[in-house]
Design a protein around this motif. Structure first.
Motif, PDB file in Angstrom:
ATOM      1  N   TYR A  14       0.861  -1.203   0.000  1.00 23.52           N
ATOM      2  CA  TYR A  14       0.000   0.000   0.000  1.00 23.52           C
ATOM      3  C   TYR A  14       0.888   1.242   0.000  1.00 23.52           C
ATOM      4  CZ  TYR A  14      -3.190   3.464   2.136  1.00 23.52           C
ATOM      5  OH  TYR A  14      -3.936   4.582   2.420  1.00 23.52           O
TER       6      TYR A  14
ATOM      7  N   ASP B  78      -9.785  -4.361   2.758  1.00 22.45           N
ATOM      8  CA  ASP B  78      -8.612  -3.912   1.980  1.00 22.45           C
ATOM      9  C   ASP B  78      -9.014  -2.786   1.026  1.00 22.45           C
ATOM     10  OD1 ASP B  78      -6.899  -5.858   3.148  1.00 22.45           O
ATOM     11  OD2 ASP B  78      -7.681  -7.372   1.779  1.00 22.45           O
TER      12      ASP B  78
ATOM     13  N   LEU C 133      -0.372  -5.501   2.534  1.00 23.16           N
ATOM     14  CA  LEU C 133      -1.777  -5.707   2.922  1.00 23.16           C
ATOM     15  C   LEU C 133      -2.110  -7.199   3.085  1.00 23.16           C
ATOM     16  CD1 LEU C 133      -3.681  -3.055   0.733  1.00 23.16           C
ATOM     17  CD2 LEU C 133      -2.794  -2.844   3.069  1.00 23.16           C
TER      18      LEU C 133
END
Ligand SMILES: NC(=O)c1ccc[n+]([C@@H]2O[C@H](COP(=O)([O-])OP(=O)(O)OC[C@H]3O[C@@H](n4cnc5c(N)ncnc54)[C@H](O)[C@@H]3O)[C@@H](O)[C@H]2O)c1
Ligand SMILES: [Zn+2]
Ligand SMILES: [Zn+2]
Length: 346
Positions: free
Chosen positions: A6, A41, A58
């Motif tokens: 991310y 997510d 993630l």
């Protein structure tokens, strides 16, 4: 190793990262076999979860093989196939001692949030003794991935908090993976009827296949009217909120029967209106919960006994090298008719 990283709202990448190493004697390193993507997510990628820092790997679901074990981890050996719980639990703190793993002083929901997660070739699991589960020989491995998060969430936050009983009328708002997990596990208690409310006809069709007795395609007032018509104006004994929007919480308030339960599961990002002026005299109970995953061993036994049709929840499969394509598919769930996506690290 390959990992899905991310990089702030709207930004993610599949990139090369160092393989994690043991940090504490209570850690384990797992070589991921299968993982998946959660609605949460997508919330992270929209910037809704400020605890997730840029650079974070993630993922909080998956199964894998034990690669390395800290000296204080008991109950496992290198090479064992294990289920990774989305909630990390030390089993010793005050919250863990009363079964509230979600609020563990040294754990809770940290995977893919405040520490690197499972959408990678390897992951470090803290407090491994109590945060992993052995996968029995002969288990369907893809079904096991549904036990990291969605099954305990639908069961604990929806069905158990909603106190579903034999003969009840139940409504579930939202037919995503979590709402469908609540639908499957509500049937342990033989309710008389289960209504599924969602604007997506494909998801409603899956719900019918998984045991819903009535399908309500609607989003707000229309859904309320339909449920009240089916129940002769009485409403339902249990309503499970599995979306996380003000309008869906409002549906729950409008269709709960006197003496009933509203079990909230959805993650809410904005305020909802609580119509206490109408509800105060109706003897209802409203519950909230972050999943604890305390029921995972029980659910694992139910899956092994063939009591849960989990295959119906898995719609797509991708190798880890194509995880960006998997995110595109999951992010366009209605168009792609996607529910859970299995991502394999081969
Ligand atoms: N409490 C917890 O511990 C916990 C754990 C995991 C997930 N969650 C939350 O549970 C919720 C559901 O998760 P999911 O993965 O199934 O999400 P999802 O986005 O896949 O499913 C949500 C469903 O709601 C439907 N929907 C949207 N607007 C609606 C409306 N107005 N009326 C009826 N239905 C509507 C969508 O069509 C979709 O099918 C999310 O908010 C997620 O973050 C909570
Ligand atoms: Zn999740
Ligand atoms: Zn703890």
């Amino acid at each position: 190793m390959n990992a899905l990283v991310y990089h702030g709202p709207g930004k993610k990448n599949l990139e090369d990262r160092p393989k994690p190493a043991l940090q504490e004697v209570t850690d384990a390193i797992i070589r991921i076999s299968k993982t998946t993507i959660c609605g949460t997510d997508l919330h992270i990628l929209k910037g809704h979860v400020p605890t997730v820092a840029e650079g974070r790997v993630l993922g909080h679901e998956g199964i894998g093989f034990i690669e390395e074990l800290g000296s204080a981890v008991s109950g496992y050996k290198v090479g064992d196939l294990v289920l990774i719980s989305c909630i990390t639990s030390c089993a010793k703190c005050d919250y863990c001692r009363r079964g509230m793993y979600s609020h563990c002083r040294e754990g809770g929901w940290i995977l893919g949030n405040t520490i690197d997660g499972t959408q990678a070739e390897y992951v470090r699991i803290p407090h491994a003794s109590n945060s992993l589960h052995p996968i029995p020989v002969g288990a369907d491995v893809e079904s096991m991935v549904m036990l990291s998060d969605i099954l305990p969430t639908g069961y604990e936050c929806g069905v158990l908090n909603g106190c579903v009983k034999p003969g009840d009328t139940v409504a579930i708002v939202g037919a995503g993976p979590i709402g469908l997990a609540a639908l499957l596990t509500a049937q342990f208690y033989a309710p008389a009827s289960i209504f599924m409310i969602d604007p997506d006809d494909h998801r409603l069709a899956v719900a019918r296949h998984l045991g819903a007795t009535a399908l309500v395609n609607g989003t707000s007032a229309s859904a309320v009217e339909k449920v009240l018509a089916i129940t002769q104006g009485q409403g339902v004994d249990v309503v499970i909120e599995a979306v996380g929007m003000p309008v869906t919480f409002d549906i729950c308030q409008s269709i709960v029967a006197a003496g009933g339960h509203i079990a909230n599961v959805g993650v809410h990002g904005e305020s909802v209106v609580l119509r206490l002026q109408e509800l105060w005299a109706r003897n209802i109970t409203i519950t909230t919960r972050l999943v604890d995953t305390v029921t995972t061993p029980q659910l694992l036994k139910a899956v092994m006994a063939g009591h849960l049709m989990l295959g119906g929840l898995i719609t797509h499969r991708f190798p880890l090298s194509e995880i960006l394509r998997a995110y595109d598919t999951f992010g366009n769930a209605a168009k792609e008719q996607a529910l859970k996506i299995i991502i394999s690290n081969n």
